[in-house]
Design a protein around this motif. Sequence first.
Motif, PDB file in Angstrom:
ATOM      1  N   UNK A  39     -14.447   2.523   0.445  1.00 30.57           N
ATOM      2  CA  UNK A  39     -14.398   1.346  -0.503  1.00 30.57           C
ATOM      3  C   UNK A  39     -12.886   1.163  -0.632  1.00 30.57           C
ATOM      4  N   UNK A  40     -12.769  -0.235  -0.668  1.00 30.03           N
ATOM      5  CA  UNK A  40     -11.375  -0.651  -0.522  1.00 30.03           C
ATOM      6  C   UNK A  40     -10.537  -0.683  -1.858  1.00 30.03           C
ATOM      7  N   UNK A  41      -9.478   0.092  -1.687  1.00 27.35           N
ATOM      8  CA  UNK A  41      -8.614   0.389  -3.134  1.00 27.35           C
ATOM      9  C   UNK A  41      -7.287   0.157  -2.575  1.00 27.35           C
ATOM     10  N   UNK A  42      -6.335  -0.544  -3.678  1.00 25.60           N
ATOM     11  CA  UNK A  42      -4.905  -0.782  -3.767  1.00 25.60           C
ATOM     12  C   UNK A  42      -4.213   0.561  -3.507  1.00 25.60           C
ATOM     13  N   UNK A  43      -3.174   0.678  -2.663  1.00 32.44           N
ATOM     14  CA  UNK A  43      -2.484   1.905  -2.505  1.00 32.44           C
ATOM     15  C   UNK A  43      -1.110   1.512  -2.529  1.00 32.44           C
ATOM     16  N   UNK A  44      -0.092   2.066  -3.298  1.00 31.46           N
ATOM     17  CA  UNK A  44       1.242   1.960  -3.418  1.00 31.46           C
ATOM     18  C   UNK A  44       1.955   3.042  -2.897  1.00 31.46           C
ATOM     19  N   UNK A  87      -9.972 -10.116  -2.701  1.00 28.06           N
ATOM     20  CA  UNK A  87      -9.336  -9.520  -1.577  1.00 28.06           C
ATOM     21  C   UNK A  87      -8.208 -10.418  -1.205  1.00 28.06           C
ATOM     22  N   UNK A  88      -8.523 -11.860  -1.175  1.00 28.51           N
ATOM     23  CA  UNK A  88      -7.880 -12.666  -0.331  1.00 28.51           C
ATOM     24  C   UNK A  88      -6.487 -12.943  -1.106  1.00 28.51           C
ATOM     25  N   UNK A  89      -6.859 -12.817  -2.194  1.00 24.07           N
ATOM     26  CA  UNK A  89      -5.413 -13.052  -3.211  1.00 24.07           C
ATOM     27  C   UNK A  89      -4.446 -12.112  -3.163  1.00 24.07           C
ATOM     28  N   UNK A  90      -5.164 -10.629  -3.193  1.00 18.97           N
ATOM     29  CA  UNK A  90      -4.318  -9.370  -3.146  1.00 18.97           C
ATOM     30  C   UNK A  90      -3.760  -9.369  -1.880  1.00 18.97           C
ATOM     31  N   UNK A  91      -4.460  -9.757  -0.617  1.00 17.73           N
ATOM     32  CA  UNK A  91      -3.719  -9.915   0.740  1.00 17.73           C
ATOM     33  C   UNK A  91      -2.688 -10.694   0.546  1.00 17.73           C
ATOM     34  N   UNK A  92      -2.596 -11.890  -0.066  1.00 14.18           N
ATOM     35  CA  UNK A  92      -1.561 -12.882  -0.110  1.00 14.18           C
ATOM     36  C   UNK A  92      -0.202 -12.002  -0.766  1.00 14.18           C
ATOM     37  N   UNK A  93      -0.645 -11.518  -1.816  1.00  8.46           N
ATOM     38  CA  UNK A  93       0.303 -10.638  -2.523  1.00  8.46           C
ATOM     39  C   UNK A  93       0.988  -9.479  -1.745  1.00  8.46           C
ATOM     40  N   UNK A  94      -0.002  -9.043  -0.913  1.00 11.97           N
ATOM     41  CA  UNK A  94       0.586  -7.861  -0.056  1.00 11.97           C
ATOM     42  C   UNK A  94       1.649  -8.624   0.928  1.00 11.97           C
ATOM     43  N   UNK A  95       1.465  -9.730   1.430  1.00 11.40           N
ATOM     44  CA  UNK A  95       2.408 -10.175   2.264  1.00 11.40           C
ATOM     45  C   UNK A  95       3.615 -10.598   1.380  1.00 11.40           C
ATOM     46  N   UNK A  96       3.786 -10.911   0.076  1.00 10.68           N
ATOM     47  CA  UNK A  96       4.918 -11.275  -0.697  1.00 10.68           C
ATOM     48  C   UNK A  96       5.715 -10.038  -1.141  1.00 10.68           C
ATOM     49  N   UNK A  97       5.147  -8.971  -1.319  1.00  8.24           N
ATOM     50  CA  UNK A  97       5.716  -7.564  -1.686  1.00  8.24           C
ATOM     51  C   UNK A  97       7.012  -7.632  -0.721  1.00  8.24           C
ATOM     52  N   UNK A  98       8.374  -7.621  -1.478  1.00  9.08           N
ATOM     53  CA  UNK A  98       9.437  -7.390  -0.975  1.00  9.08           C
ATOM     54  C   UNK A  98       9.727  -6.223  -0.006  1.00  9.08           C
ATOM     55  N   UNK A  99       9.128  -5.318  -0.275  1.00 10.39           N
ATOM     56  CA  UNK A  99       9.410  -3.814   0.321  1.00 10.39           C
ATOM     57  C   UNK A  99       8.200  -3.294   1.135  1.00 10.39           C
ATOM     58  N   UNK A 100       7.297  -4.202   1.127  1.00 10.95           N
ATOM     59  CA  UNK A 100       5.764  -3.884   1.976  1.00 10.95           C
ATOM     60  C   UNK A 100       5.679  -2.542   1.368  1.00 10.95           C
ATOM     61  N   UNK A 101       5.331  -2.509   0.221  1.00 11.85           N
ATOM     62  CA  UNK A 101       4.913  -1.147  -0.597  1.00 11.85           C
ATOM     63  C   UNK A 101       3.483  -1.170  -1.021  1.00 11.85           C
ATOM     64  N   UNK A 102       2.938  -2.452  -0.905  1.00  8.18           N
ATOM     65  CA  UNK A 102       1.448  -2.404  -1.111  1.00  8.18           C
ATOM     66  C   UNK A 102       0.500  -2.625   0.125  1.00  8.18           C
ATOM     67  N   UNK A 103      -0.664  -1.913  -0.206  1.00  7.06           N
ATOM     68  CA  UNK A 103      -1.718  -2.088   1.116  1.00  7.06           C
ATOM     69  C   UNK A 103      -3.233  -1.904   0.349  1.00  7.06           C
ATOM     70  N   UNK A 104      -4.055  -2.256   0.988  1.00  4.36           N
ATOM     71  CA  UNK A 104      -5.522  -2.118   0.745  1.00  4.36           C
ATOM     72  C   UNK A 104      -5.808  -1.133   1.716  1.00  4.36           C
ATOM     73  N   UNK A 105      -6.433   0.010   1.187  1.00  2.00           N
ATOM     74  CA  UNK A 105      -7.053   1.088   2.332  1.00  2.00           C
ATOM     75  C   UNK A 105      -8.398   1.436   1.746  1.00  2.00           C
ATOM     76  N   UNK A 121     -14.882   9.993  -3.426  1.00  2.00           N
ATOM     77  CA  UNK A 121     -14.421  11.448  -3.584  1.00  2.00           C
ATOM     78  C   UNK A 121     -13.254  11.808  -3.030  1.00  2.00           C
ATOM     79  N   UNK A 122     -12.581  10.943  -2.036  1.00  2.00           N
ATOM     80  CA  UNK A 122     -11.148  11.526  -1.881  1.00  2.00           C
ATOM     81  C   UNK A 122     -10.071  10.927  -2.695  1.00  2.00           C
ATOM     82  N   UNK A 123     -10.254  10.303  -3.576  1.00  4.92           N
ATOM     83  CA  UNK A 123      -9.182   9.708  -4.622  1.00  4.92           C
ATOM     84  C   UNK A 123      -9.892   9.865  -6.029  1.00  4.92           C
TER      85      UNK A 123
END
Length: 70
Positions: free
Chosen positions: A1-6, A45-63, A68-70
């Motif tokens: 399941x795709x989730x945002x990770x910081x 997902x598309x909008x979040x991927x765009x935000x990921x590209x614009x994060x100034x420190x590349x701190x955000x990703x989708x995993x 049960x793992x999180x």
Amino acid sequence: MDKIVINKDACIGCGLCVHSHPEYLVFDEMGQADPIGKEVLPEDKKAILETIEHCPTEAIRIEDIKEGEN
Ligand code: SF4
């Protein structure tokens, strides 16, 4: 399941992702982005991927996190 990770070691709390996706992210007590753990919906997902590209420190990703793992 795709989730945002910081990556908290990298996030500088600029607020871009939190303000762009308040349904997925809040600020933690340190002022850094904090995912609420919601599954990324396909239509968002598309909008979040765009935000990921614009994060100034590349701190955000989708995993792809297994149930049960999180
Ligand atoms: S866009 Fe990047 S640096 Fe800014 S709050 Fe989000 S994760 Fe942190």
